[in-house]
Design a protein around this motif. Structure first.
Motif, PDB file in Angstrom:
ATOM      1  N   THR A   1       6.257  -9.884  -1.910  1.00 34.39           N
ATOM      2  CA  THR A   1       5.255 -10.857  -2.347  1.00 34.39           C
ATOM      3  C   THR A   1       3.925 -10.187  -2.724  1.00 34.39           C
ATOM      4  OG1 THR A   1       4.751 -11.114  -0.020  1.00 34.39           O
ATOM      5  CG2 THR A   1       6.205 -12.748  -0.993  1.00 34.39           C
ATOM      6  N   ALA A   2       3.118 -10.933  -3.479  1.00 31.74           N
ATOM      7  CA  ALA A   2       1.824 -10.400  -3.942  1.00 31.74           C
ATOM      8  C   ALA A   2       0.931 -10.017  -2.759  1.00 31.74           C
ATOM      9  CB  ALA A   2       1.130 -11.432  -4.825  1.00 31.74           C
ATOM     10  N   ASP A   3       0.946 -10.833  -1.700  1.00 32.91           N
ATOM     11  CA  ASP A   3       0.054 -10.518  -0.566  1.00 32.91           C
ATOM     12  C   ASP A   3       0.465  -9.211   0.112  1.00 32.91           C
ATOM     13  OD1 ASP A   3       2.395 -11.680   0.495  1.00 32.91           O
ATOM     14  OD2 ASP A   3       1.348 -12.275   2.335  1.00 32.91           O
ATOM     15  N   LEU A   4       1.774  -8.937   0.125  1.00 33.40           N
ATOM     16  CA  LEU A   4       2.238  -7.685   0.733  1.00 33.40           C
ATOM     17  C   LEU A   4       1.792  -6.489  -0.114  1.00 33.40           C
ATOM     18  CD1 LEU A   4       3.795  -6.115   2.841  1.00 33.40           C
ATOM     19  CD2 LEU A   4       5.905  -6.591   1.599  1.00 33.40           C
ATOM     20  N   LEU A   5       1.965  -6.621  -1.436  1.00 33.64           N
ATOM     21  CA  LEU A   5       1.554  -5.523  -2.321  1.00 33.64           C
ATOM     22  C   LEU A   5       0.047  -5.288  -2.221  1.00 33.64           C
ATOM     23  CD1 LEU A   5       3.782  -6.192  -5.468  1.00 33.64           C
ATOM     24  CD2 LEU A   5       4.187  -4.637  -3.552  1.00 33.64           C
ATOM     25  N   GLN A   6      -0.701  -6.374  -2.120  1.00 36.47           N
ATOM     26  CA  GLN A   6      -2.159  -6.215  -1.985  1.00 36.47           C
ATOM     27  C   GLN A   6      -2.508  -5.528  -0.669  1.00 36.47           C
ATOM     28  OE1 GLN A   6      -3.197 -10.275  -2.638  1.00 36.47           O
ATOM     29  NE2 GLN A   6      -2.684 -10.099  -4.817  1.00 36.47           N
ATOM     30  N   ALA A   7      -1.773  -5.856   0.384  1.00 32.61           N
ATOM     31  CA  ALA A   7      -2.027  -5.207   1.687  1.00 32.61           C
ATOM     32  C   ALA A   7      -1.767  -3.704   1.575  1.00 32.61           C
ATOM     33  CB  ALA A   7      -1.152  -5.833   2.773  1.00 32.61           C
ATOM     34  N   VAL A   8      -0.664  -3.335   0.898  1.00 28.90           N
ATOM     35  CA  VAL A   8      -0.357  -1.909   0.735  1.00 28.90           C
ATOM     36  C   VAL A   8      -1.469  -1.229  -0.068  1.00 28.90           C
ATOM     37  CG1 VAL A   8       1.302  -0.236  -0.190  1.00 28.90           C
ATOM     38  CG2 VAL A   8       2.135  -2.345   0.870  1.00 28.90           C
TER      39      VAL A   8
ATOM     40  N   ARG B   1      13.362  -6.024 -12.276  1.00 30.78           N
ATOM     41  CA  ARG B   1      12.438  -5.264 -13.129  1.00 30.78           C
ATOM     42  C   ARG B   1      11.039  -5.882 -13.108  1.00 30.78           C
ATOM     43  NH1 ARG B   1      14.725  -1.898 -17.298  1.00 30.78           N
ATOM     44  NH2 ARG B   1      16.972  -1.680 -17.019  1.00 30.78           N
ATOM     45  N   GLU B   2      10.980  -7.219 -13.067  1.00 29.53           N
ATOM     46  CA  GLU B   2       9.660  -7.873 -12.996  1.00 29.53           C
ATOM     47  C   GLU B   2       8.954  -7.511 -11.691  1.00 29.53           C
ATOM     48  OE1 GLU B   2      10.519 -12.035 -13.544  1.00 29.53           O
ATOM     49  OE2 GLU B   2      11.239 -11.623 -15.584  1.00 29.53           O
ATOM     50  N   MET B   3       9.741  -7.488 -10.603  1.00 28.72           N
ATOM     51  CA  MET B   3       9.159  -7.136  -9.310  1.00 28.72           C
ATOM     52  C   MET B   3       8.597  -5.709  -9.345  1.00 28.72           C
ATOM     53  SD  MET B   3      10.947  -5.932  -5.934  1.00 28.72           S
ATOM     54  CE  MET B   3      11.189  -4.513  -6.926  1.00 28.72           C
ATOM     55  N   LEU B   4       9.376  -4.793  -9.995  1.00 31.30           N
ATOM     56  CA  LEU B   4       8.910  -3.410 -10.116  1.00 31.30           C
ATOM     57  C   LEU B   4       7.608  -3.338 -10.899  1.00 31.30           C
ATOM     58  CD1 LEU B   4      11.879  -1.065 -11.077  1.00 31.30           C
ATOM     59  CD2 LEU B   4      10.299  -0.819  -9.159  1.00 31.30           C
ATOM     60  N   ALA B   5       7.550  -4.130 -11.989  1.00 37.76           N
ATOM     61  CA  ALA B   5       6.344  -4.128 -12.823  1.00 37.76           C
ATOM     62  C   ALA B   5       5.151  -4.589 -11.989  1.00 37.76           C
ATOM     63  CB  ALA B   5       6.551  -5.036 -14.033  1.00 37.76           C
ATOM     64  N   GLU B   6       5.402  -5.555 -11.122  1.00 40.23           N
ATOM     65  CA  GLU B   6       4.317  -6.039 -10.272  1.00 40.23           C
ATOM     66  C   GLU B   6       3.863  -4.955  -9.280  1.00 40.23           C
ATOM     67  OE1 GLU B   6       3.902 -10.372  -8.337  1.00 40.23           O
ATOM     68  OE2 GLU B   6       4.840 -10.010 -10.273  1.00 40.23           O
ATOM     69  N   ILE B   7       4.819  -4.219  -8.737  1.00 39.05           N
ATOM     70  CA  ILE B   7       4.453  -3.105  -7.842  1.00 39.05           C
ATOM     71  C   ILE B   7       3.573  -2.117  -8.607  1.00 39.05           C
ATOM     72  CG2 ILE B   7       5.307  -1.095  -6.540  1.00 39.05           C
ATOM     73  CD1 ILE B   7       7.810  -2.654  -5.835  1.00 39.05           C
ATOM     74  N   ARG B   8       4.036  -1.724  -9.810  1.00 39.85           N
ATOM     75  CA  ARG B   8       3.298  -0.731 -10.601  1.00 39.85           C
ATOM     76  C   ARG B   8       1.899  -1.237 -10.979  1.00 39.85           C
ATOM     77  NH1 ARG B   8       6.413   3.244  -9.074  1.00 39.85           N
ATOM     78  NH2 ARG B   8       8.473   3.315 -10.004  1.00 39.85           N
ATOM     79  N   ALA B   9       1.809  -2.543 -11.283  1.00 44.17           N
ATOM     80  CA  ALA B   9       0.511  -3.088 -11.681  1.00 44.17           C
ATOM     81  C   ALA B   9      -0.452  -3.115 -10.490  1.00 44.17           C
ATOM     82  CB  ALA B   9       0.692  -4.489 -12.256  1.00 44.17           C
ATOM     83  N   THR B  10       0.074  -3.458  -9.313  1.00 45.85           N
ATOM     84  CA  THR B  10      -0.811  -3.582  -8.146  1.00 45.85           C
ATOM     85  C   THR B  10      -1.118  -2.222  -7.522  1.00 45.85           C
ATOM     86  OG1 THR B  10       0.342  -5.667  -7.725  1.00 45.85           O
ATOM     87  CG2 THR B  10      -1.177  -4.917  -6.016  1.00 45.85           C
ATOM     88  N   ILE B  11      -0.079  -1.371  -7.409  1.00 47.91           N
ATOM     89  CA  ILE B  11      -0.253  -0.075  -6.724  1.00 47.91           C
ATOM     90  C   ILE B  11       0.258   1.026  -7.656  1.00 47.91           C
ATOM     91  CG2 ILE B  11       0.060   1.105  -4.480  1.00 47.91           C
ATOM     92  CD1 ILE B  11       1.654  -1.542  -3.677  1.00 47.91           C
ATOM     93  N   PRO B  12      -0.534   1.441  -8.635  1.00 44.33           N
ATOM     94  CA  PRO B  12      -0.025   2.398  -9.635  1.00 44.33           C
ATOM     95  C   PRO B  12       0.493   3.690  -9.022  1.00 44.33           C
ATOM     96  CG  PRO B  12      -2.177   1.540 -10.271  1.00 44.33           C
ATOM     97  CD  PRO B  12      -1.918   1.040  -8.894  1.00 44.33           C
ATOM     98  N   GLU B  13      -0.038   4.114  -7.879  1.00 42.11           N
ATOM     99  CA  GLU B  13       0.389   5.392  -7.305  1.00 42.11           C
ATOM    100  C   GLU B  13       1.619   5.256  -6.401  1.00 42.11           C
ATOM    101  OE1 GLU B  13      -1.970   3.514  -6.148  1.00 42.11           O
ATOM    102  OE2 GLU B  13      -2.587   4.002  -4.100  1.00 42.11           O
TER     103      GLU B  13
END
Ligand code: 5AD
Ligand code: SF4
Length: 474
Positions: A256-263, A298-310
């Motif tokens: 989820t978005a909140d998890l990616l933001q936490a990371v 693939r959409e989920m991956l794109a979201e990971i890359r957008a939120t946490i590029p590294e």
């Protein structure tokens, strides 16, 4: 006379953790650990059922102990873990010299049962209820929590520890035996997790890996409010002394978005995400009942890359699932190419009795095809891993030093520098020559060589200020 214990562990990190806890408990009961079955009074196997191969290996190891047992009948042989839960009494039939069978949900009973066997009570078995029998509550209760207090000496690397935050799994992917052998999904109480992490940090532990079969569906409560994984990370981030916080294994549906933001926002949380895709074909994913399509992955991956590029992302794949055509497999290759995973664990499909796939689908992909797809996919993945690793040459990264490398352990010479290994925050393995006193410390290392799975470096004076932000979260 203290008793000698030998334990062999196969399978996932849950099993590694369970073995650590079992060893800790038996050490405090007066056992000492030995490195070969022939030196032991108690021989334990902590087993895995995820693929046939893992089970075959344990049954042949048990077979080899038949004579050892005949020689010394007082020696106790025990089978713990997932295969114990799956095969139950059948283990005694296939290996009549086994004394003890304990499922992963009954490990708390180990000390008592060992004492009973030692007192001559005969073979003992303790397993949890089958999921189809009994009420939900009764089944859940029979998969009891096993998280005794942590003992530093029982861990291979005292500065790293795993902490279970969930038990079991409710997803029932059609190929997977885990929901049957590890039971229903149950989140551990938040206060208990926090207390364990604090205790570990007090013991000098720098890195904690939170474990769950689908760790990102964690749902606990604290003071009446729901605590999701993102919230839990926020709470654990405050634990003093802790430097790195990671979690495995993620299910793509719960990224989820909140998890990616936490990371992204919590400095101690490693930007390292293991999110198994299993296949790049939506048709296969549907038959696996994974709950997402290849496009959604693939959409989920794109979201990971957008939120946490590294972020580094890793995956698992099964090749040769029933009905997997060459076209389905090509789609998996395409996903591996596009996703640029740091690494992928690739498995040949293995039908597991009791799972939906084994009952409903014919295992129709020939072994030779499975093998070819496995090797080919691994080569694609390794080429990508190598490229991404080589991009790090010349850079300085921070690693937590784990200890002597495998080579150094074999050719240890007293004094002088030794070959050491450690990991970056993104779980890249780094080998370098250094003083053993840096074991358990986080140190900067300059990378000068790279292969698909290993980086080679040398001690760097410090992480250059310009590089430090990137290096710290490489
Ligand atoms: N056959 C092959 N691989 C399997 N896995 C789980 N069940 C099976 C099976 N029946 C793989 C999945 C999972 C990993 C831990 O093991 O990829 O993510
Ligand atoms: Fe098995 Fe699927 Fe649960 Fe993972 S999510 S443990 S693959 S059933």
């Amino acid at each position: 006379m203290p008793k000698q214990l030998y334990i062999e562990t196969v399978g996932c990190q849950m099993n590694v953790l369970d073995s650590e806890l079992v060893v800790a408990e038996l050490l405090s009961a007066g056992y000492t650990l030995v490195d070969a079955p022939r030196k032991a009074d108690v021989i334990l196997f902590n087993t895995c059922s995820v693929r046939q191969h893992a089970e075959d290996k344990i049954y042949s190891a048990l077979g080899r102990l038949k004579h050892a047992k005949r020689h010394r009948p007082e020696r106790i042989i025990g089978v713990l873990g997932c295969m114990a839960q799956k095969d139950q009494e059948r283990i005694f039939r296939r290996a009549p010299h086994v004394d003890l069978v304990i499922g992963p949900g009954q490990l708390g009973r180990l000390t008592t049962l060992l004492a009973e066997v030692a007192a001559g009570a005969g073979p003992r078995i303790e397993v949890s209820l089958d999921r189809a029998t009994g009420s939900r509550a009764a089944v859940r209760e029979s998969f009891a929590r096993y998280d005794p207090l942590r003992v530093v000496d029982a861990r291979a690397v005292r500065h790293q520890a795993m902490v279970r935050i969930m038990l079991g799994c409710d997803r029932f992917c059609t190929y997977c035996i885990v929901p049957r052998v590890r039971g229903p999904e149950q989140s551990r109480p938040v206060e208990e997790i926090e207390a364990e992490v604090r205790r570990l940090a007090d013991q000098g532990c720098l890195e904690v890996t939170l474990l769950g079969q689908t760790v990102n569906s964690f749902r606990g409560t604290a003071a009446g409010a729901t605590v999701r994984l993102a919230d839990l990370l926020g709470r654990l981030h405050d634990v003093e002394g802790l430097r790195r916080l990671r979690f495995v294994t993620n299910h793509p549906r719960h990224m989820t978005a909140d998890l990616l933001q936490a990371v992204r926002d919590l400095a101690k949380v490693s930007p390292y995400l293991h999110v198994p895709a299993q296949s790049g074909s939506s048709a296969i994913l549907g038959r696996m009942k994974r709950g997402y399509t290849a496009e959604q992955y693939r959409e989920m991956l794109a979201e990971i890359r957008a939120t946490i590029p590294e972020a580094t992302v890793t995956s698992d794949f099964i090749v040769g699932f029933p009905g997997e055509t060459e076209e389905d497999y090509r789609q998996t290759v395409d996903l591996v190419r596009d996703a640029r995973f740091k690494n992928s664990f690739i498995f040949k499909y293995s039908p597991r009795p009791g799972t939906k796939a084994a009952e409903q689908y014919e295992d129709d992909v020939p072994e030779a095809v499975k093998r070819r797809r496995n090797n080919e996919l691994l080569a694609v993945q390794n080429a990508i891993g190598g490229e991404d690793n080589r991009a790090l040459v010349g850079r300085t990264v921070e690693i937590l030093v784990e200890g002597p490398s495998k080579t150094a352990r074999k050719h240890a010479e007293p004094g002088g520098p030794v070959q050491l290994t450690g990991r970056t925050v993104c779980d890249r393995i780094v080998v370098f020559e250094g003083d053993p006193s840096v074991v358990g410390r986080i140190v900067p290392i300059e990378i000068h060589k790279a292969t698909a799975v290993t980086l080679f470096g040398r001690t760097a004076g410090h992480v250059g200020s310009r590089q430090s932000a990137a290096a710290g979260r490489e």
